[in-house]
Enzyme design. Sequence first.
Site, PDB file in Angstrom:
ATOM      1  N   GLY A   1       0.762  -1.234   0.000  1.00  0.00           N
ATOM      2  CA  GLY A   1       0.000   0.000   0.000  1.00  0.00           C
ATOM      3  C   GLY A   1       0.791   1.280   0.000  1.00  0.00           C
ATOM      4  O   GLY A   1       0.215   2.365  -0.159  1.00  0.00           O
TER       5      GLY A   1
ATOM      6  N   CYS B   1     -14.553   5.156 -28.200  1.00  0.00           N
ATOM      7  CA  CYS B   1     -15.855   5.816 -28.328  1.00  0.00           C
ATOM      8  C   CYS B   1     -16.550   5.932 -26.968  1.00  0.00           C
ATOM      9  O   CYS B   1     -17.602   5.335 -26.727  1.00  0.00           O
ATOM     10  CB  CYS B   1     -16.726   5.046 -29.325  1.00  0.00           C
TER      11      CYS B   1
END
Length: 425
Positions: free
Chosen positions: A239, A346
């Site tokens: 982390g 798109c």
Amino acid sequence: MDHFLYRDGVLHAEDVPLTRIAADVGTPFYCYSTATLTRHFRLFQDALAGLDHLVCFAIKSLSNQAILQTLAELGAGMDVVSGGEYRRALAAGVPGDRIVFSGVGKTRAEMEYALTHGIRQFNVESAEELRVLSSVASAMGAVAPITLRVNPDVDAKTHEKIATGRKEDKFGVPITQARAIYAEAATLSGIEIVGVDVHIGSQLTDLAPFEAAFSKIADLTRELRADGHTIRRLDLGGGLGIPYTRSNETPPLPLEYGAMIRRVLGDLDVEIEIEPGRLIAGNAGILVASVIYLKEGEGRNFLILDAAMNDLIRPAMYGAHHDIVPVQEAAAGLELHPVDIVGPVCESGDTFAKARNMPPLAPDDLVVFRSAGAYGAVMSSEYNTRPLIPEVLVKDDQYAVIRPRPSFDEIINRDTLPAWMTPKP
């Protein structure tokens, strides 16, 4: 620090100009630096020097076999979250006793495979999983070493989608239930308790949440030992964050992280496991793309690239920032202009940056997304039937394609027609 630097006005990967790779491979492509991977892994080794420890690379961050073998040869263990990642670790030459199996949804088949081929430990995430693992191991006449992943209810102060240590998150068991579940584990055949596991999230830029979580785990360890359990190993997860914005981010260094671990857990006489991914791989990789068009809009201009959200989804998924720079170094003092940097997919979400100040660029110019080594290629897809892009590994003045770009025929021919359809010529 990384090994992507300008030389004579051209951005290099170690000793290789990116223009050379682009001419050979085509764009877009990912490029990784062996020197950076090595340096960042060794930073963690140095941070924990003198402690009994194992640094397990989190395969979910970057899973190419060449990368895994590079790290395995440096002595890394591997943290896996699926049967496929487990197989990748074995294929990279990592022995089972250096592989940690995490994840909330391990299947019986995955458990059986790992027990057959060797496993350091299962990081168990629920009482239900514990019982299934016990039945699988017992049926095989095997013993499954386990830690229990404990959810300490600590807010990591990171992005909502990558926080994992709050009580509302799906990961681990509530710390309030841990002693009862350990007591049950001690009664189950086929189970060996070896330690405790915790992981509170990704891209943490402050040590305070780590320290809060680890302090709770230290207290739990003392309680579990008082209950009669052998706790010889603490898996602290990963982390630790990286600076995606070079101008104003200063995450803690591995040495500071290691010092905090010693301060909070040093008196427990346990083996320490950590599972970094992003800090090892993030700044060791870049994404190289070409400009297709410069499009003038109403009130804003667009820089349209041949890379898209299917190649690097972090900006679309997390609103993540990546520094974007030209491969040809911009002249000092050159006036910058704001542009929206977008891809050809798109979707309006196919936007990497809005109103980003960039030097003048023209079609076919090359740009680089920095800090793209972690959660880049592994999260890519073939949306819009766009081929997965090549991955390239550099070492000194050499480079090699470590994942080729598939052809359109290869993509299309993966599909099969049912018997009642006639193939088209």
